[in-house]
Scaffold this motif. Structure first.
Motif, mmCIF file in Angstrom:
data_model
loop_
_atom_site.group_PDB
_atom_site.id
_atom_site.type_symbol
_atom_site.label_atom_id
_atom_site.label_comp_id
_atom_site.label_asym_id
_atom_site.label_seq_id
_atom_site.Cartn_x
_atom_site.Cartn_y
_atom_site.Cartn_z
ATOM 1 N N ALA A 1 47.185 19.056 -18.913
ATOM 2 C CA ALA A 1 47.607 18.195 -20.018
ATOM 3 C C ALA A 1 47.933 19.022 -21.256
ATOM 4 N N LEU A 2 47.152 20.090 -21.464
ATOM 5 C CA LEU A 2 47.385 20.955 -22.619
ATOM 6 C C LEU A 2 48.718 21.683 -22.476
ATOM 7 N N TYR A 3 49.015 22.167 -21.278
ATOM 8 C CA TYR A 3 50.297 22.843 -21.051
ATOM 9 C C TYR A 3 51.471 21.893 -21.329
ATOM 10 N N LYS A 4 51.341 20.651 -20.893
ATOM 11 C CA LYS A 4 52.389 19.660 -21.142
ATOM 12 C C LYS A 4 52.533 19.410 -22.644
ATOM 13 N N MET A 5 51.396 19.411 -23.342
ATOM 14 C CA MET A 5 51.429 19.195 -24.780
ATOM 15 C C MET A 5 52.122 20.360 -25.479
ATOM 16 N N GLN A 6 51.868 21.590 -25.004
ATOM 17 C CA GLN A 6 52.534 22.750 -25.594
ATOM 18 C C GLN A 6 54.044 22.669 -25.375
ATOM 19 N N ILE A 7 54.456 22.219 -24.192
ATOM 20 C CA ILE A 7 55.878 22.035 -23.908
ATOM 21 C C ILE A 7 56.454 20.962 -24.827
ATOM 22 N N PHE A 8 55.665 19.916 -25.066
ATOM 23 C CA PHE A 8 56.102 18.843 -25.961
ATOM 24 C C PHE A 8 56.375 19.389 -27.356
ATOM 25 N N HIS A 9 55.498 20.261 -27.830
ATOM 26 C CA HIS A 9 55.696 20.844 -29.159
ATOM 27 C C HIS A 9 56.942 21.713 -29.181
ATOM 28 N N ILE A 10 57.164 22.456 -28.097
ATOM 29 C CA ILE A 10 58.365 23.292 -28.016
ATOM 30 C C ILE A 10 59.623 22.427 -28.009
ATOM 31 N N SER A 11 59.505 21.198 -27.471
ATOM 32 C CA SER A 11 60.672 20.318 -27.379
ATOM 33 C C SER A 11 61.210 19.930 -28.748
ATOM 34 N N PHE A 12 60.380 20.093 -29.788
ATOM 35 C CA PHE A 12 60.886 19.827 -31.142
ATOM 36 C C PHE A 12 62.079 20.734 -31.428
ATOM 37 N N THR B 1 38.083 18.224 -26.476
ATOM 38 C CA THR B 1 39.412 18.581 -25.965
ATOM 39 C C THR B 1 40.245 17.330 -25.730
ATOM 40 N N ALA B 2 39.670 16.347 -25.033
ATOM 41 C CA ALA B 2 40.389 15.101 -24.735
ATOM 42 C C ALA B 2 40.770 14.376 -26.020
ATOM 43 N N TYR B 3 39.861 14.363 -26.981
ATOM 44 C CA TYR B 3 40.137 13.683 -28.257
ATOM 45 C C TYR B 3 41.279 14.382 -28.998
ATOM 46 N N SER B 4 41.227 15.715 -29.049
ATOM 47 C CA SER B 4 42.278 16.474 -29.742
ATOM 48 C C SER B 4 43.632 16.280 -29.078
ATOM 49 N N LEU B 5 43.666 16.222 -27.748
ATOM 50 C CA LEU B 5 44.919 15.995 -27.040
ATOM 51 C C LEU B 5 45.476 14.611 -27.350
ATOM 52 N N SER B 6 44.589 13.629 -27.472
ATOM 53 C CA SER B 6 45.041 12.270 -27.771
ATOM 54 C C SER B 6 45.661 12.184 -29.158
ATOM 55 N N ARG B 7 45.296 13.133 -30.015
ATOM 56 C CA ARG B 7 45.830 13.157 -31.385
ATOM 57 C C ARG B 7 46.887 14.248 -31.565
ATOM 58 N N LEU B 8 47.348 14.824 -30.457
ATOM 59 C CA LEU B 8 48.391 15.857 -30.460
ATOM 60 C C LEU B 8 47.976 17.109 -31.237
ATOM 61 N N GLN B 9 46.678 17.399 -31.250
ATOM 62 C CA GLN B 9 46.157 18.573 -31.954
ATOM 63 C C GLN B 9 45.989 19.719 -30.948
ATOM 64 N N VAL B 10 47.062 20.451 -30.746
ATOM 65 C CA VAL B 10 47.095 21.479 -29.710
ATOM 66 C C VAL B 10 46.080 22.590 -29.959
ATOM 67 N N LEU C 1 44.029 31.737 -36.467
ATOM 68 C CA LEU C 1 44.494 32.012 -35.111
ATOM 69 C C LEU C 1 44.842 30.705 -34.414
ATOM 70 N N PHE C 2 45.881 30.757 -33.582
ATOM 71 C CA PHE C 2 46.405 29.539 -32.973
ATOM 72 C C PHE C 2 46.444 29.664 -31.449
ATOM 73 N N ALA C 3 46.685 28.525 -30.799
ATOM 74 C CA ALA C 3 46.704 28.470 -29.336
ATOM 75 C C ALA C 3 47.635 29.521 -28.761
ATOM 76 N N GLY C 4 47.123 30.281 -27.817
ATOM 77 C CA GLY C 4 47.917 31.317 -27.172
ATOM 78 C C GLY C 4 48.043 31.062 -25.692
ATOM 79 N N SER C 5 47.331 31.843 -24.890
ATOM 80 C CA SER C 5 47.430 31.697 -23.435
ATOM 81 C C SER C 5 46.073 31.909 -22.778
ATOM 82 N N VAL C 6 45.995 31.491 -21.529
ATOM 83 C CA VAL C 6 44.778 31.635 -20.730
ATOM 84 C C VAL C 6 45.094 32.523 -19.537
ATOM 85 N N TYR C 7 44.243 33.508 -19.273
ATOM 86 C CA TYR C 7 44.415 34.381 -18.114
ATOM 87 C C TYR C 7 43.257 34.142 -17.146
#
Length: 245
Positions: free
Chosen positions: A222-233, A187-196, A32-38
């Motif tokens: 920061a996580l939302y920005k990272m998800q957008i970054f991945h979409i930018s690929f 969380t901070a460590y994973s974000l620094s390594r681009l591990q969404v 299972l992978f990153a989805g959304s937060v409600y």
């Protein structure tokens, strides 16, 4: 000897396959992978308020798994805490159970089509539905012995219930709950390594413990920005269309 080495090698992988969320139960979320937060703040009539938090993950086939620690899709439905109360809710609560909680309890207690998974001291009650578009929906209430542990929901646009049952069969009591600081640091460590995905699951865990912790909102941004970054690929890939004859 080979068998022993295989067991020693596989044991850490088996541990890693189980979810890290600080809930009374754990399950295999390795696919299972990153989805959304409600998140929703709801004002009640007695001048108090509640916060609703649901975490959603997706698999490779776009099936959606929801993780909730409350009894029903409403965070104020915390009356029913045991399986005995679920089956006897009419006599126990009578007029003291809100309509939304009452209907949810009724759907599980009085519905003969409810499916059950019993293993060891885990009891899972599953309510399934299929809509006009043939999408498959399910809610699973998880109990340990007699105590309510939490809920998993599921939606499959391809009407695939098999994956949900595979997940439910991996449910077991969680004996490895960390404190919120560990989840925030991870969380901070994973974000620094681009591990969404790792960042999402660790941040979701922190939110289950304290949604209003001062570190949660900036990390979520920061996580939302990272998800957008991945979409930018994808934007880079669009340019490659020019090379197709």
């Amino acid at each position: 000897m080979k068998k022993l080495l295989f067991i020693l090698f596989s044991f850490p992988l088996m541990l890693l396959s189980q979810s890290i969320y600080p809930l009374p139960f754990t399950f295999d979320d390795s696919n299972l992978f990153a989805g959304s937060v409600y998140i929703k703040n709801i004002d009640l009539k007695n001048n108090s308020s509640v916060q609703l938090l649901d975490i959603y993950l997706v698999d490779a086939d776009d099936n959606i798994v929801g993780i909730e620690k409350h009894f029903a899709p409403f965070s104020w439905c915390n009356n029913i805490k045991t399986i005995n109360e679920l089956y006897n809710y009419k006599e126990i609560y009578q007029d003291n159970l809100s309509h939304s909680c009452y209907s949810t309890a009724n759907a599980f207690a009085d519905n003969k089509s409810i499916k059950k998974i019993y293993k060891d001291d885990i009891k899972i009650l599953i309510n399934e539905n299929t809509d006009d578009n043939k999408s498959y929906y399910a809610n699973a209430l998880i109990f340990y012995k007699d105590s309510f542990f939490g809920r998993l929901s599921y939606q499959s646009f391809s009407k695939n219930s098999e994956q949900f049952y595979k997940i439910l069969k991996t449910v077991k009591p969680n004996k490895n709950i960390k404190n919120i600081d560990e989840y925030i640091e991870s969380t901070a460590y994973s974000l620094s390594r681009l591990q969404v995905n790792n960042a999402f699951k660790n941040l979701a865990s922190a939110m289950f413990l304290d949604l209003n912790n001062e570190a949660v909102k900036p990390l979520l941004e920061a996580l939302y920005k990272m998800q957008i970054f991945h979409i930018s690929f994808t934007q880079d890939s669009i340019k490659e269309l020019e090379n197709i004859k």
